[in-house]
Design an enzyme around this catalytic site. Sequence first.
Site, short mmCIF file in Angstrom:
data_model
loop_
_atom_site.label_atom_id
_atom_site.label_comp_id
_atom_site.label_asym_id
_atom_site.label_seq_id
_atom_site.Cartn_x
_atom_site.Cartn_y
_atom_site.Cartn_z
N CYS A 131 0.78 -9.48 13.10
CA CYS A 131 1.95 -9.82 12.31
C CYS A 131 1.57 -10.13 10.87
O CYS A 131 1.02 -11.19 10.59
CB CYS A 131 2.63 -11.03 12.95
N CYS A 134 2.94 -13.28 9.35
CA CYS A 134 2.37 -14.51 9.90
C CYS A 134 0.95 -14.73 9.39
O CYS A 134 0.60 -15.80 8.92
CB CYS A 134 2.31 -14.44 11.42
N ASP A 135 0.12 -13.70 9.51
CA ASP A 135 -1.31 -13.89 9.32
C ASP A 135 -1.87 -13.30 8.03
O ASP A 135 -3.03 -13.51 7.71
CB ASP A 135 -2.06 -13.29 10.53
P1 FAD Z 1 9.34 -14.42 23.02
O1 FAD Z 1 8.58 -15.44 22.28
O2 FAD Z 1 8.71 -13.09 23.25
O3 FAD Z 1 9.75 -15.05 24.43
C1 FAD Z 1 10.27 -14.27 25.47
C2 FAD Z 1 10.47 -15.10 26.72
O4 FAD Z 1 11.06 -14.29 27.73
C3 FAD Z 1 9.20 -15.65 27.35
O5 FAD Z 1 9.47 -16.89 27.94
C4 FAD Z 1 8.88 -14.61 28.42
O6 FAD Z 1 8.06 -15.11 29.45
C5 FAD Z 1 10.27 -14.32 28.91
N1 FAD Z 1 10.49 -13.04 29.59
C6 FAD Z 1 10.18 -11.79 29.23
N2 FAD Z 1 10.64 -10.88 30.13
C7 FAD Z 1 11.25 -11.61 31.10
C8 FAD Z 1 11.94 -11.28 32.30
N3 FAD Z 1 12.12 -10.01 32.71
N4 FAD Z 1 12.45 -12.30 33.05
C9 FAD Z 1 12.31 -13.58 32.68
N5 FAD Z 1 11.68 -13.96 31.54
C10 FAD Z 1 11.16 -12.98 30.77
N6 FAD Z 1 6.14 -15.61 14.25
C11 FAD Z 1 6.21 -16.51 13.24
O7 FAD Z 1 7.31 -16.82 12.77
N7 FAD Z 1 5.07 -17.08 12.74
C12 FAD Z 1 3.84 -16.81 13.22
O8 FAD Z 1 2.83 -17.35 12.74
C13 FAD Z 1 3.75 -15.88 14.30
N8 FAD Z 1 2.54 -15.52 14.80
C14 FAD Z 1 2.50 -14.67 15.86
C15 FAD Z 1 1.23 -14.39 16.42
C16 FAD Z 1 1.15 -13.59 17.53
C17 FAD Z 1 -0.23 -13.33 18.15
C18 FAD Z 1 2.32 -13.03 18.11
C19 FAD Z 1 2.23 -12.16 19.34
C20 FAD Z 1 3.56 -13.27 17.54
C21 FAD Z 1 3.66 -14.10 16.41
N9 FAD Z 1 4.89 -14.38 15.81
C22 FAD Z 1 4.94 -15.29 14.80
C23 FAD Z 1 6.14 -13.79 16.30
C24 FAD Z 1 6.91 -14.79 17.18
O9 FAD Z 1 6.05 -15.31 18.16
C25 FAD Z 1 8.14 -14.12 17.80
O10 FAD Z 1 8.98 -13.59 16.79
C26 FAD Z 1 8.95 -15.11 18.64
O11 FAD Z 1 8.16 -15.74 19.63
C27 FAD Z 1 10.14 -14.42 19.30
O12 FAD Z 1 10.82 -15.33 20.11
P2 FAD Z 1 11.71 -14.86 21.33
O13 FAD Z 1 12.20 -16.12 21.94
O14 FAD Z 1 12.68 -13.86 20.87
O15 FAD Z 1 10.74 -14.08 22.33
#
Ligand code: FAD
Length: 306
Positions: A131, A134-135
Amino acid sequence: PFDVLIVGGGPAGAAAAVYAARKGIRTGVASERFGGQVLDTMGIENFISIKETEGPKFAHALEEHVRDYEVDIMNLQRAKALVPGSDLIEVKLESGASLKSKSVIISTGARWRNINVPGEHEFKNKGVAYCPHCDGPLFKGKRVAVIGGGNSGVEAAIDLAGIVGHVTLIEFDTQLRADAVLQRKLRSLKNVDVFTNAQTTEITGDQKVNGLVYKDRATGELKKVELEGVFIQIGLVPNTDWLKGTVELSKHGEIIVDARGQTSVPGVFAAGDATTVPFKQIIIAAGDGAKAALGAFDHLIRTSAP
Ligand code: FAD
């Protein structure tokens, strides 16, 4: 049955849960891994009002905040199907159980596509990043590579070129696939090299990344680039396979939502990285989750008997 059932416990799902529970309605969260992608994140420095934190700590705080309310948290539950109904919507779980709710918020997030070469897994968060928003700042003045010459890769390279010392963009295909305007911008930058027809074969390092090896696909020759960081930009895959055929998805598999988070199915809302929302970030996902919960509440007060 629930009034609001949230599927996915990342920042979007957690925010939706807090907002729904604060309306005094029956709220549940079913998720595979509470915390989501944040659990795999090292440092977070862009969640406004928290100058600096670590991913697992932030994930724990999300769950703590939700647990402050009367929310039924169902962890280690993977949803496999959504069955819309006239009154109640059903979510079927892999475990065989099934949950029913008057409204559903889908926040199952996304995952970065891996290139699956030696070193990628080993050096995750030790030079391997996904990202740039982010990084990027962690590599100020340093040398990095971006793998992937589609729009996201070329955007990342342009973005990073303004922060880091040097960018090497590596594309497997014989040409970049990004929009022409982005390619022009990229080629105008003095601290960027572009290698096409190049297959990344290894990310090297000891404690941290120190280089990358790619194969020139025209000659078969292996070449090494010395650098401190590698950004992998070969796609973000939404976790929406289980919704195919029920909820309208974009050609990238993202759930299509309107400004209130409403999907194509009445009573089904969605938030965060799993949706068409541009820019996948924690603060955006959290804001989106709040919005979807308010959207769902608004739907409930219009459709449910008192
Ligand atoms: P997610 O965080 O992806 O959460 C999805 C949830 O759904 C999880 O609980 C998962 O287990 C669950 N799930 C998935 N499929 C199913 C299913 N079929 N049934 C039940 N549960 C399910 N963003 C920033 O703003 N700053 C940062 O510094 C940053 N660093 C990052 C570093 C890394 C290595 C990564 C991978 C991402 C980073 N991001 C960062 C991006 C950020 O993490 C995401 O934008 C954010 O987490 C998205 O949130 P979300 O709730 O939409 O989804």
